[in-house]
Design a protein around this motif. Structure first.
Motif, PDB file in Angstrom:
ATOM      1  N   VAL A 341      -5.472  16.662  39.348  1.00  0.00           N
ATOM      2  CA  VAL A 341      -5.299  15.269  39.763  1.00  0.00           C
ATOM      3  C   VAL A 341      -5.500  14.310  38.591  1.00  0.00           C
ATOM      4  N   GLY A 418       0.876  10.406  45.363  1.00  0.00           N
ATOM      5  CA  GLY A 418      -0.551  10.720  45.423  1.00  0.00           C
ATOM      6  C   GLY A 418      -1.418   9.480  45.342  1.00  0.00           C
ATOM      7  N   TYR A 420      -5.279   9.773  44.643  1.00  0.00           N
ATOM      8  CA  TYR A 420      -6.436  10.655  44.523  1.00  0.00           C
ATOM      9  C   TYR A 420      -7.745   9.892  44.665  1.00  0.00           C
ATOM     10  N   VAL A 458      -4.891  18.792  43.790  1.00  0.00           N
ATOM     11  CA  VAL A 458      -3.506  18.570  44.206  1.00  0.00           C
ATOM     12  C   VAL A 458      -2.871  19.942  44.149  1.00  0.00           C
ATOM     13  N   PHE A 634      -2.756  16.671  48.550  1.00  0.00           N
ATOM     14  CA  PHE A 634      -3.963  16.545  47.713  1.00  0.00           C
ATOM     15  C   PHE A 634      -5.141  16.210  48.612  1.00  0.00           C
TER      16      PHE A 634
END
Lengths: 783, 151
Positions: A341, A418, A420, A458, A634
């Motif tokens: 990530v 994504g 994160y 991820v 993720f």
């Protein structure tokens, strides 16, 4: 109302038959005149076969035939490897179904007995006299790579099946300029998959027509047909593979196995149906294992915690032969994910695929990605300790910022979407992280050792674009296909290439049809698992069934909707452009009361009394969906443990996770997948491990000696999610089958290391049995 | 698997040594020994019936004694197989005089395979200890039986 089926936690439609015992598995199948096969497996890890005397077995009651390698000569081609990694010096050693002159692991098949009953077949195994000349064996990939190690295959010098390398960015400079360099030696111990249903094959060859029907416990019936045709010579059009109910696989039912081909051979030779069903001991010995990496990893970082480089060498144990997809797992599915990530500017990895005298290794839930996430995430925690920062803060300093339509990383992949930091923030909030840190500090003052372990991940899944499959040496496509057919009564058949083994696609796929076409999920029958009745599919693995098969289905449903709209416009005497659709109803814009339902349209399309000019009868469509990219789910996980320094016992007290697989079709199924995945990963950290002795005997050959997770040893798993749609998927969804396993092993590892850090412990090898933890604490005291 | 142990006898090394290499005595004292017949000098065919963990069965094989140095030491090689698997092992037996008689020490390695390795390996150490203890206790009783005439 029906549109809300997408996102509804309805109960799995397959469960009533599964929990009432009315489901039919391969071993439940019985055909008239059926014979039973039993495999004689080598008790030696490495030996020459001097002679085989089956005369006594042939005379035993009920025995119909005994076959050895000589009988397979010219009848069975070698067991193929189908992931031919380019630019890796890959050598595929000969993998005969029946060992020719050498056995290479405990479990290699030397003969098969076919008898009228299963008991007679197994009893007759003991009557076959095999004279072996034992050879030295090697079980550790690191040792097998040494120059003086026993050699398994003549054409594989140094036991090295391949050497795969990955380089992105200037790694030398990253390490030369680093303020901090950390090193880890990690053993990803070998694991035994333990599907609830062991493997089985029923083969029925009709000599008069040359047709072979195979019932098998496979995750991918179409691949099994393709491969079985190549091995047995039965043409693909004469070969039908049926995967009836399949009770779990976790990757171990991807491969096509020697025992499958041998069973087919027996039926072909005898002209009668032959069934083989493995025992649990056979499953432990001969069904593929997972992991088995020895990893040397280095991380470079600045003094303010910014990761600048990662360098690794991995010895990946492949077992005695290359299983079907094995070479791609410690390489493509592993190395390409090493940026995780984070935006790591420089990454280098060398992976050595090494043969050992052990059971072949294949995909095992997560397959390469847990091993990559582990390398990275344990070092991120080490970096935090080194710099005196909180592990959550180090992650924050390195995360890729939120993105919704593509982010390239140095390994060459482009992640789809994504957020994160968003997942981690939610995790810290839901878990009460700051409060847990306070509790930990208090506990330490009282001589108690609490540990918090984070893992952010991820994963690459939804495999994948077929053009990429070709470029990475995967000997097949990775698209999926679907056929949707409306019957005159408005009921729907879905024929799908993807074949499940516990994922619940009969439910989620019905939900997709329901929300796209406005029919009740109860009116949708999902047909799968029979190569004569379903379109091509490339298998259920790599969290791809919903990500690729689900996309094929959604696109097909939209084709149906488009055709239905044309027919409805005709019936309403309106122009197609003026039509609107909502919830299974077609109507002229602004006049929802004068609507034609999808069921009415289906009836007209099927009887075809009044169709628009140029429109074919029937309401049916099909799609071959090849995804433009992988999907990248993720998340962030937290494990809370307490370690008893007196006994070494690890108590897993809490497990909190936030996973993002995009919009959820059925949150209950997502939660179930997360639970199962988390538990399998926790199993690796705390309990599981296949152990061979130095001669190659599998010491953990039964459940007595191999500890699989039990519900009573686990806390309630707290499941949360965020929703970041995939930009390229028709439904925005990503896969969730493997996510839990990818994060949980290292989350628990980090938690235990955090707990014992004040005791001076630097490293403990998994699994964290009380003895190992206790010894590590004692060693740290002495040091 | 490593095998190690020792046992003490109230008799001089010569007498213990002779007893330990006497096939009749060995056949009588080896637990589960059903047959022991000579194949040549110091080489025997043996049939053993044993139960380890839940795995019971008969093993057939060859026992060979080598490098006999009366009354100090000899080597023993065992190779056998049966339904539950195979055993292959070897070791050295050393005798030394003590104040009270003789101390016998042995050390060796055994390789096992098949069902006994898969299921019974955890218990092999304990099982072999029980067997050797029985064997030596039996030898001791044979020595005692010989006492009246010999002493």
């Amino acid at each position: 109302m029906t549109t809300r089926m997408f996102g509804s936690a309805i109960r799995r439609r397959e469960d009533p038959r599964l929990i009432t015992g009315s489901a039919l598995y391969t071993d439940d199948m019985t055909l008239p005149g059926m014979l039973h096969a039993a495999m004689l497996r080598s008790p030696y890890a490495h030996a020459r076969i001097r002679s085989i005397d089956a005369s006594a077995a042939l005379e035993a009651e009920g025995v119909v035939a005994v076959y050895t390698s000589a009988d397979a000569e010219g009848e069975l081609n070698p067991v193929p490897c189908a992931w031919l990694l380019p630019n890796s010096g890959l050598v595929v050693a000969d993998y005969p179904s029946l060992a020719k002159d050498t056995v290479r692991y405990v479990g290699d098949i030397v003969a098969v007995v076919v008898a009228e009953t299963r008991y007679q077949a197994y009893d007759a195994l003991d009557l076959i006299d095999v004279d072996y000349d034992p050879l030295p064996a090697v079980t550790s990939p690191e040792q097998a790579a040494q120059p003086d190690a026993p050699q398994l295959h003549e054409n594989v010098p140094g036991n090295q099946a391949f050497h795969w390398t990955l380089t992105g960015g200037d790694v030398e400079a990253a390490f030369a300029n680093a303020d901090v360099v950390l090193h880890e030696h990690i053993v990803q111990q070998r694991l035994i998959p333990n599907a609830m249903e062991t493997r089985a094959t029923l083969a029925h060859y009709i000599q008069a027509s040359g047709e072979l029907t195979v019932w098998n416990t496979t995750q991918n019936p179409h691949i099994l047909r393709f491969v079985s045709s190549a091995v047995t010579g039965v043409p693909e059009d004469r070969l039908r593979v049926i995967a009836p109910e399949v009770g779990g696989g976790f990757g171990s039912k991807i491969a096509a196995y020697p025992a499958d081909f041998i069973t087919m051979l027996c039926s072909k030779k005898l002209g009668r149906p032959v069934k083989w069903a493995e025992t649990r001991s056979e499953n432990y010995q001969a069904t593929t294992h997972g992991r088995d990496h020895v990893q040397e990893v280095e991380l470079a970082a600045t003094k303010d915690g910014k990761i600048t480089g990662l360098r690794a060498k991995v010895w990946s144990g492949m077992g005695a032969y290359l299983s079907l997809a094995a070479p791609g797992i410690p390489t493509i599915l592993h190395g390409l994910m090493l940026s995780g990530v984070y935006d790591i500017p420089a990454i280098q990895e060398d992976v050595y695929g090494i043969h050992t005298n052990t059971t072949p290794v294949e995909a095992y839930r997560g397959a390469g990605r847990p091993e990559a996430t582990f390398m990275l995430e344990c070092l991120v925690d080490r970096l935090a300790k080194e710099l005196g920062l909180d592990p959550a803060e180090v992650r924050r300093r390195n995360f890729i910022p939120a993105f919704d339509n593509g982010h390239p990383v140095v390994t060459g992949l482009t992640y789809d979407s994504g957020n994160y930091q968003g997942a981690l923030d939610k995790l810290l909030d839901k878990a009460g992280y700051q409060d847990l840190r306070r509790q930990q500090a208090e506990a330490r003052e009282n001589g108690r050792y609490l540990g918090l372990g984070l893992a952010t991940y991820v994963e690459i899944c939804g495999l994948g674009p077929s053009q990429v499959a070709g470029a990475i040496g995967f000997q097949g496509g990775l698209w999926e296909s679907a056929i949707v057919r409306f019957h005159p009564s408005g009921k729907v058949h879905v024929f799908i290439g993807a074949s499940p083994h516990g994922q619940g696609e009969e439910t989620t796929f019905a939900q997709i049809i329901s929300s796209e076409l406005g029919v009740s999920p109860d009116d949708v029958k999902v047909v799968h698992g029979d190569t004569d009745n379903t379109p091509m599919g490339w298998g259920t693995y790599g969290s791809r069934t919903t990500a690729v098969g689900g996309a094929a289905l959604a696109v097909t449903a939209r084709k149906i909707r488009d055709k239905a709209k044309i027919i409805a416009a005709h019936l309403l005497e309106a122009a197609v452009e003026d039509m609107d659709y909502e919830d299974g109803k077609f109507f002229v814009k602004g006049s929802p009361d004068q609507a034609k339902t999808i069921q009415e349209v289906a009836l007209m399309a099927n009887v075809a009394w009044n169709m628009p000019a140029g429109v074919e009868a029937g309401l049916e469509a099909s799609t071959f969906y090849d995804p433009p990219n992988f999907v990248y789910p993720f998340g962030a996980h937290l494990a809370v443990v307490e370690v008893d320094p007196e006994t070494g016992q690890v108590d897993l007290q809490r497990y909190v996770c936030v996973d993002d697989c995009g919009p959820q079709i059925n949150p209950m199924i997502v939660e179930g997948q997360v639970h199962g995945g988390v538990v399998q990963g926790v199993g690796q950290a705390l309990w599981e491990g296949a152990v061979y002795d130095e001669d190659g005997q599998l010491l953990t050959g039964a459940m007595l000696d191999y500890a699989i997770p039990r519900a009573d040893r686990l806390p309630n798993i707290e499941v949360h999610s965020t929703v970041t749609p995939s930009p390229h998927h028709p439904l925005g969804v990503k896969g969730i089958g493997e996510a839990g396993t990818i994060a949980s092993t290292v989350a628990v590892y980090n938690a235990v290391m955090d707990a014992v850090a004040p005791l001076g412990v630097q490293r403990i090898a998994m699994p964290f049995t009380p003895e190992r933890v206790w010894r590590a604490i004692q060693d740290a005291k002495e040091a | 698997m490593d095998l190690n142990g020792s046992y003490s006898f109230n008799a001089p090394p010569e007498r213990v040594f002779d007893l330990m290499v006497d096939p009749k005595i060995v056949a009588a004292c080896l637990p589960g020994c059903e047959q022991l017949e000579a194949l040549g000098e110091n080489r025997y065919r043996a049939v053993l019936s044993m139960g380890i963990a839940a795995i019971t069965g008969r093993y057939e094989g060859v026992v060979e004694l080598q490098d006999l140095e009366r009354p100090v030491s000899y080597k023993m090689l065992v190779e056998g197989k049966g339904k539950p698997g195979f055993v292959k092992g070897g070791g050295e037996v050393r005798l030394s005089a003590t104040e009270s008689g003789t101390k016998v020490e042995f050390s060796g390695k055994a390789q096992v395979g098949g069902a006994i390795a898969r299921v019974g390996q955890r218990l092999m150490g304990a099982a072999s200890k029980v067997m050797t203890d029985k064997f030596f206790a039996c030898l001791e009783s044979k020595l005692a039986e010989q006492e009246p005439s010999g002493g």
